[in-house]
Write a protein that holds these residues in place. Structure first.
Motif, mmCIF file in Angstrom:
data_model
loop_
_atom_site.group_PDB
_atom_site.id
_atom_site.type_symbol
_atom_site.label_atom_id
_atom_site.label_comp_id
_atom_site.label_asym_id
_atom_site.label_seq_id
_atom_site.Cartn_x
_atom_site.Cartn_y
_atom_site.Cartn_z
ATOM 1 N N ILE A 36 41.694 37.588 30.414
ATOM 2 C CA ILE A 36 41.844 36.938 31.716
ATOM 3 C C ILE A 36 41.956 38.061 32.735
ATOM 4 O O ILE A 36 42.761 38.969 32.588
ATOM 5 C CB ILE A 36 43.045 35.972 31.740
ATOM 6 N N GLU A 37 41.097 38.035 33.729
ATOM 7 C CA GLU A 37 41.088 39.108 34.719
ATOM 8 C C GLU A 37 41.773 38.649 35.992
ATOM 9 O O GLU A 37 42.496 37.662 35.999
ATOM 10 C CB GLU A 37 39.639 39.548 34.968
ATOM 11 N N GLU A 38 41.543 39.379 37.074
ATOM 12 C CA GLU A 38 42.093 38.982 38.365
ATOM 13 C C GLU A 38 41.585 37.583 38.724
ATOM 14 O O GLU A 38 40.522 37.186 38.281
ATOM 15 C CB GLU A 38 41.614 39.967 39.439
ATOM 16 N N PRO A 39 42.347 36.846 39.558
ATOM 17 C CA PRO A 39 41.857 35.539 39.993
ATOM 18 C C PRO A 39 40.501 35.679 40.694
ATOM 19 O O PRO A 39 40.211 36.717 41.283
ATOM 20 C CB PRO A 39 42.917 35.055 40.983
ATOM 21 N N ALA A 40 39.718 34.604 40.615
ATOM 22 C CA ALA A 40 38.373 34.644 41.200
ATOM 23 C C ALA A 40 38.429 35.040 42.664
ATOM 24 O O ALA A 40 39.263 34.555 43.424
ATOM 25 C CB ALA A 40 37.726 33.275 41.055
ATOM 26 N N ASN A 41 37.529 35.942 43.052
ATOM 27 C CA ASN A 41 37.457 36.367 44.438
ATOM 28 C C ASN A 41 35.986 36.450 44.843
ATOM 29 O O ASN A 41 35.307 37.413 44.513
ATOM 30 C CB ASN A 41 38.148 37.727 44.589
ATOM 31 N N PRO A 76 32.140 42.365 41.057
ATOM 32 C CA PRO A 76 32.319 43.523 40.196
ATOM 33 C C PRO A 76 30.974 44.191 39.908
ATOM 34 O O PRO A 76 29.927 43.561 40.027
ATOM 35 C CB PRO A 76 32.906 42.938 38.910
ATOM 36 N N PRO A 79 38.218 29.364 33.259
ATOM 37 C CA PRO A 79 39.425 30.148 33.551
ATOM 38 C C PRO A 79 39.516 30.603 35.007
ATOM 39 O O PRO A 79 40.576 31.020 35.460
ATOM 40 C CB PRO A 79 39.302 31.361 32.622
ATOM 41 N N TRP A 80 38.416 30.537 35.730
ATOM 42 C CA TRP A 80 38.412 30.833 37.162
ATOM 43 C C TRP A 80 38.985 32.209 37.492
ATOM 44 O O TRP A 80 39.771 32.384 38.411
ATOM 45 C CB TRP A 80 39.153 29.739 37.942
ATOM 46 N N ASP A 81 38.602 33.198 36.681
ATOM 47 C CA ASP A 81 38.947 34.580 37.042
ATOM 48 C C ASP A 81 37.663 35.301 37.450
ATOM 49 O O ASP A 81 36.596 34.705 37.520
ATOM 50 C CB ASP A 81 39.640 35.284 35.863
ATOM 51 N N GLN A 82 37.792 36.597 37.722
ATOM 52 C CA GLN A 82 36.629 37.361 38.169
ATOM 53 C C GLN A 82 35.509 37.324 37.130
ATOM 54 O O GLN A 82 34.338 37.153 37.468
ATOM 55 C CB GLN A 82 37.027 38.822 38.429
ATOM 56 N N LEU A 83 35.905 37.499 35.857
ATOM 57 C CA LEU A 83 34.912 37.463 34.783
ATOM 58 C C LEU A 83 34.116 36.161 34.850
ATOM 59 O O LEU A 83 32.885 36.148 34.770
ATOM 60 C CB LEU A 83 35.651 37.547 33.447
#
Ligand code: HEM
Ligand code: HEM
Lengths: 359, 274
Positions: free
Chosen positions: A146-151, A156, B177-181
């Motif tokens: 799990i990475e940073e919240p979507a932005n 990236p 999951p709504w993260d950057q990935l």
């Protein structure tokens, strides 16, 4: 040590990797009884395992291989060659039995029927238990990423599609999105679905064999192993920022520049060969590209029907023959474009960016 | 009057595993569930296969060559089992996960930190990756044994659609999951749709589709817009992907699997040399 690493980095370059893998595949299909033996497998797989273990000492290698989402692909790196070896070994054995006039391995047991309970049900039960244990163990050891919240404003670099689509993303190096992302995926699906209707060879139905289906198996293995699995692996492990190539022991430097000036076919012909300027009208400008594409898809099937594919034309009939050759040509267009790019920096064969029509 | 020791022995005998087993197996409740009882004779072994919804997926007897791991690599069955595991763990995830911009990401974090036995997400994610690999290998096996040849052409085609559905399931799940990935992978993947010939606003031929001066295919009316419900991967896309992932695609896939399994039987069981 550095020398070996540099050498492996050098071998991993897409040009070299793809050419070597294709060569290895075709040579191994030519001499299957030499390549698909137990000894060869022992050497190859222990070599691969050793490579993986030793490489783990390299920080850059470790970083990319141990990214959680890449772990299954490391598994695939072993599973796909394993099953290739396994099925080819069965095929070689069966071919030998056929040559000796003995029944196939499968044939020895086809006449015999066994009770589903317990023979099959218990195998399935054990399989499910093992798989459950593996999944739970894997999940305990490796947390899901799990990475940073979507932005939406911070993209990236590199931005990669999910791993199973990286073969398609890799095609973007050579083709525009309308081909790599839409037309080719559709053709892959259509092509797979067409296989049972194109392949009219009645032999090799229900057992492993190479001799009786050499042509079909060669085409499928090239498509599946080189153009599908290898491209996924390449896109996962060897493509970094800006989709530049990075060897397995190379640091993903954001500023690595690949000074590549790609040139269109039209420019090669009008400007470099004929010494004129580019015509203003795009249809005239791209006339040579159009001729090349039309010749590729229209003339080649006709010529092949009279020459080396005559036997296909005769056994398959016109409709099957033309479907098959069209699909084969579409598939071959990818390696052809790759080679043209590597040798001549060719960008587009037909390039009409005004209408997003680039081939 | 029997003494305490004898009573104790009687009690223990009654409670011995074989006795309890027999008692349960003879009870009305057990017999009502498992009509046949313990399959300890060949007759019962056949009846048990016919009597159970789950087991009757299989025939009563199978060709010995067909059940060899050497032949099928068990890959179809492994794929099916992974699908069941994903459905089960997916259902558990749905208890906690809310597909909105506000909650999606925090719910995923909570799944690890707050939820007891918090490896459901892990099992779901690794199971999904494993299913993609196993379905590829299954197709590989079916090709290498030539099992797509008549009479199994149609089942190969059902399989190809199942392969596409597996990839779509995995793709739609990747966004949740709504993260950057997640959003950038989906942005890259769905970005292709804008280049669809005629139907994408950056696709060849789209410029030809105009009504007078008005372009019919713009970035608010093309294939990508239909997929995402917007011009970029946002709240509408999250909801769309969630509904497809949790309801639409699993239903279609389950339905096609039923057809796939039915056809295996109709086509004469697992292939083999004739
Ligand atoms: C073939 C079947 C399936 C595949 C390949 C698949 C794949 C995925 C993937 C890759 C993710 C992202 C996981 C993560 O980032 O941790 C995901 C998430 C999710 N899936 Fe599935 N899935 C499947 C079936 C299902 C089913 C049947 C359900 C529900 C009935 C479901 C419910 C969910 C939910 C709620 C999430 C969000 C939670 C999360 O991301 O961890 N899935 N799925
Ligand atoms: C979700 C995906 C799938 C599931 C759950 C599934 C399941 C199964 C199972 C359990 C079998 C029994 C034999 C075995 O295990 O090998 C089977 C056979 C078969 N599958 Fe699939 N399959 C799937 C996808 C595919 C795909 C992608 C293809 C081909 C492109 C395919 C084509 C076939 C064919 C032709 C057979 C008959 C093989 C024979 O008789 O030897 N299936 N499938």
């Amino acid at each position: 040590m550095e020398f070996i690493k540099d050498f492996i980095n050098f071998l991993s370059d897409p040009k070299i990797l793809i050419v070597l893998a294709s060569a290895l595949l075709f040579v191994s299909l030519r001499y299957p009884h030499k390549f698909y033996t137990d000894r060869a497998a022992a050497i190859v797989f222990s070599g691969m395992a050793l490579f993986l273990v030793l490489s783990m000492f390299d920080a850059d290698f470790r970083l990319i291989v141990s990214k959680p989402d890449n772990v299954p692909i490391v598994g695939m790196l072993f599973l796909v060659p394993f099953f290739t070896w396994f099925s080819m070994r069965e095929a070689v054995r069966n071919d030998k039995r056929l040559a000796d006039g003995k029944p196939l391995t499968e044939q020895e047991e086809t006449a015999e029927k066994v009770l589903t309970w317990p023979d099959l049900v218990y195998t399935e039960l054990i399989c499910m238990v093992v798989l459950t244990v593996v999944l739970i163990g894997w999940s305990l050891l490796l947390p899901a990423p799990i990475e940073e919240p979507a932005n939406p404003s911070a993209s990236p670099n590199p931005s990669k599609a999910p791993w199973y689509f990286l073969g398609l993303q890799e095609m973007l190096v050579y083709f525009d999105p309308w081909l790599a992302g839409v037309v080719f995926p559709s053709l892959i699906i259509v092509g797979l679905m067409a296989i049972p209707y194109i392949d009219t060879n009645p032999k090799g139905n229900g057992y492993y064999t190479l001799k009786e289906r050499k042509w079909e198996i060669s085409v499928f293995l090239f498509g599946f192993l080189v153009l599908w699995i290898l491209l996924v692996i390449l896109g996962t492990f060897l493509r970094g920022p800006n989709w530049s190539f990075f060897g397995p022991y190379e640091y993903w430097d954001l500023h690595k520049l690949e000074a590549l000036v790609n040139v269109n076919l039209s420019e090669y012909i009008w400007v470099k060969a004929l010494g004129m300027g580019l015509p203003g009208n795009p249809l005239i400008r791209e006339i040579f590209g159009f001729i090349a594409i039309l010749a590729y898809f229209l003339a080649i099937p006709a010529v092949l029907a009279k020459t080396s594919f005559k036997r296909f034309y005769n056994t398959l009939g016109a409709a099957r023959y033309h479907t098959m050759v069209f699909l084969l040509l579409a598939m071959a267009s990818l390696p052809i474009k790759m080679v043209l790019r590597w040798l001549f920096n060719l960008k587009y064969i037909v390039g009409i960016p005004e209408y997003f029509f680039n081939i | 009057m029997p003494n305490l020791k004898d009573r104790l022995r009687e009690g223990l005998e009654f409670l011995s595993p074989s006795n309890v087993g027999k008692y349960i197996q003879e009870s009305q409740i057990y017999r009502s569930i498992f009509r046949v009882g313990v399959p300890d004779s060949d007759r019962k072994r056949m009846l048990v296969m016919l009597g159970s919804v789950f087991l009757h997926l299989h025939p009563v007897k199978v060709r010995k060559s067909g059940i060899r791991m050497r032949y099928t690599w068990c890959m179809g069955g492994i794929t099916f089992f992974l699908f069941l595991v994903l459905t089960f763990t997916g259902l558990l995830l749905m208890f906690y996960y809310r597909p909105t911009l506000e909650y999606a990401y925090v719910d995923i974090i909570d799944l690890r930190e707050q939820v007891p036995l918090g490896i459901m997400r892990e099992i779901h994610r690794w199971g999904a990756h494993a299913m993609v690999i196993s379905v590829w290998l299954h197709m590989y096996r079916v090709f290498m044994t030539g099992s797509y040849k008549p009479p199994r052409e149609f089942n190969w085609n059902v399989g190809v659609i199942l392969l596409v559905l597996t990839l779509l399931l995995s793709f739609t799940g990747y966004l949740l999951p709504w993260d950057q990935l997640a959003i950038w992978a989906i942005t890259v993947g769905s970005g292709m749709a804008r280049a669809t010939p005629f139907l994408g606003h950056e696709g060849p031929g789209a410029a030809l589709l105009t009504l007078g001066d008005i372009p019919l295919v713009s970035n608010t009316s093309d294939a990508r817009f239909a997929l995402l419900g917007g011009r970029f991967v946002g709240e509408a896309a999250l909801l769309r992907f969630y509904v497809l992932h949790c309801v639409g695609l699993p239903l279609v896939a389950g339905f096609l699997m039923a057809i796939h399994f039915w056809r295996i039987r109709r086509d004469g069981g697992i292939s083999g040399p004739v």
